[in-house]
Motif scaffolding. Structure first.
Motif, PDB file in Angstrom:
ATOM      1  N   ASN A 124       0.906  -1.104  -0.151  1.00 35.72           N
ATOM      2  CA  ASN A 124       0.060   0.132   0.246  1.00 35.72           C
ATOM      3  C   ASN A 124       0.651   1.447  -0.040  1.00 35.72           C
ATOM      4  OD1 ASN A 124      -1.810  -1.594   0.020  1.00 35.72           O
ATOM      5  ND2 ASN A 124      -2.358  -1.554   2.728  1.00 35.72           N
ATOM      6  N   ASN A 125       0.642   2.352  -0.728  1.00 36.74           N
ATOM      7  CA  ASN A 125       1.454   3.420  -0.767  1.00 36.74           C
ATOM      8  C   ASN A 125       2.388   3.325  -1.668  1.00 36.74           C
ATOM      9  OD1 ASN A 125      -0.191   5.000   0.402  1.00 36.74           O
ATOM     10  ND2 ASN A 125      -0.484   4.219   2.561  1.00 36.74           N
ATOM     11  N   GLY A 143       7.620   3.779  -2.692  1.00 35.48           N
ATOM     12  CA  GLY A 143       6.621   3.836  -1.737  1.00 35.48           C
ATOM     13  C   GLY A 143       6.785   4.723  -0.665  1.00 35.48           C
ATOM     14  N   ILE A 195       3.293   4.966   6.507  1.00 31.74           N
ATOM     15  CA  ILE A 195       2.397   6.141   6.986  1.00 31.74           C
ATOM     16  C   ILE A 195       3.020   5.438   9.070  1.00 31.74           C
ATOM     17  CG2 ILE A 195       0.515   6.949   7.751  1.00 31.74           C
ATOM     18  CD1 ILE A 195      -0.424   5.645   5.264  1.00 31.74           C
ATOM     19  N   GLY A 217       5.989  10.302   6.827  1.00 32.52           N
ATOM     20  CA  GLY A 217       5.724   9.593   6.080  1.00 32.52           C
ATOM     21  C   GLY A 217       7.261   9.570   6.047  1.00 32.52           C
ATOM     22  N   ILE A 261       4.393  10.198  -4.776  1.00 31.43           N
ATOM     23  CA  ILE A 261       4.655   9.841  -3.253  1.00 31.43           C
ATOM     24  C   ILE A 261       4.216  11.034  -2.618  1.00 31.43           C
ATOM     25  CG2 ILE A 261       5.959   9.853  -1.275  1.00 31.43           C
ATOM     26  CD1 ILE A 261       6.050   6.902  -3.310  1.00 31.43           C
ATOM     27  N   THR A 297       0.470  11.329  -2.734  1.00 32.14           N
ATOM     28  CA  THR A 297      -0.285  10.577  -1.864  1.00 32.14           C
ATOM     29  C   THR A 297      -0.445  10.903  -0.641  1.00 32.14           C
ATOM     30  OG1 THR A 297      -0.190   8.561  -3.433  1.00 32.14           O
ATOM     31  CG2 THR A 297      -0.343   8.318  -1.074  1.00 32.14           C
ATOM     32  N   ALA A 298       0.958  10.941  -0.219  1.00 24.70           N
ATOM     33  CA  ALA A 298       1.130  11.724   1.659  1.00 24.70           C
ATOM     34  C   ALA A 298       0.055  12.825   1.523  1.00 24.70           C
ATOM     35  CB  ALA A 298       2.862  12.240   1.788  1.00 24.70           C
ATOM     36  N   GLN A 305      -3.373  11.033   2.734  1.00 21.55           N
ATOM     37  CA  GLN A 305      -2.999  11.238   3.900  1.00 21.55           C
ATOM     38  C   GLN A 305      -3.363  11.836   5.208  1.00 21.55           C
ATOM     39  OE1 GLN A 305      -1.986   7.418   3.956  1.00 21.55           O
ATOM     40  NE2 GLN A 305      -2.290   7.089   1.430  1.00 21.55           N
TER      41      GLN A 305
END
Length: 144
Positions: free
Chosen positions: A32-33, A48, A51, A56, A80, A83-84, A87
């Protein structure tokens, strides 16, 4: 070239990391991620993020030697970071022995291990996978 979720490509990610002599034994099971760069059906890069609350840990940034210096790592880093941010992470950290200059070019700064939040220090990367000689870097994440 396209960037895709890495989950179906774990074997290829492990192969790339092994080729680059980077750690892979502690990769998460589901990735994931994690993302891969694919060119003509071949995985040529991976990166990747793990978390840890609002932080991250950038992991496994690797590009196949035949495809380096083409901006692929930068594209993976952008994915990345997006995505970070999605989240709600506010900072990325990483450990590197070979590429501090590359990451400095992408806004990362060298920091001391004392500046790393405790949950990251307990990660496998910090606790036993990467040597203490590895450079620690961080980058604040800001939503635009």
């Amino acid at each position: 070239m396209e960037i895709k979720a890495a989950q179906p490509y774990k074997a290829e990610v492990v192969e790339l990391l092994s080729l680059a002599k980077l750690p892979y034994a502690d990769l998460p099971e589901t990735l994931n991620n994690f993302f891969v760069a694919i060119n003509d059906g071949e995985v040529i890069g991976a990166a990747g993020v793990e978390i840890y609350g609002s932080n991250g840990l950038l992991r496994s940034v690797v590009i196949h030697p035949n495809f380096r210096k083409q901006g692929i790592a930068a594209q993976l880093l952008q994915k990345i970071e997006a995505t970070a941010l999605d989240q709600n992470m506010t900072k990325l950290f990483l450990l590197t022995e070979t590429a501090p200059g590359h990451f400095e070019n992408h806004g990362f700064k060298r920091v001391s291990r004392e500046e790393v939040p405790e949950p990251l220090k307990a990660s496998s990367e910090f606790s036993h996978v990467c040597p203490v000689s590895a450079v620690v870097m961080s980058k604040p994440l800001i939503k635009l």
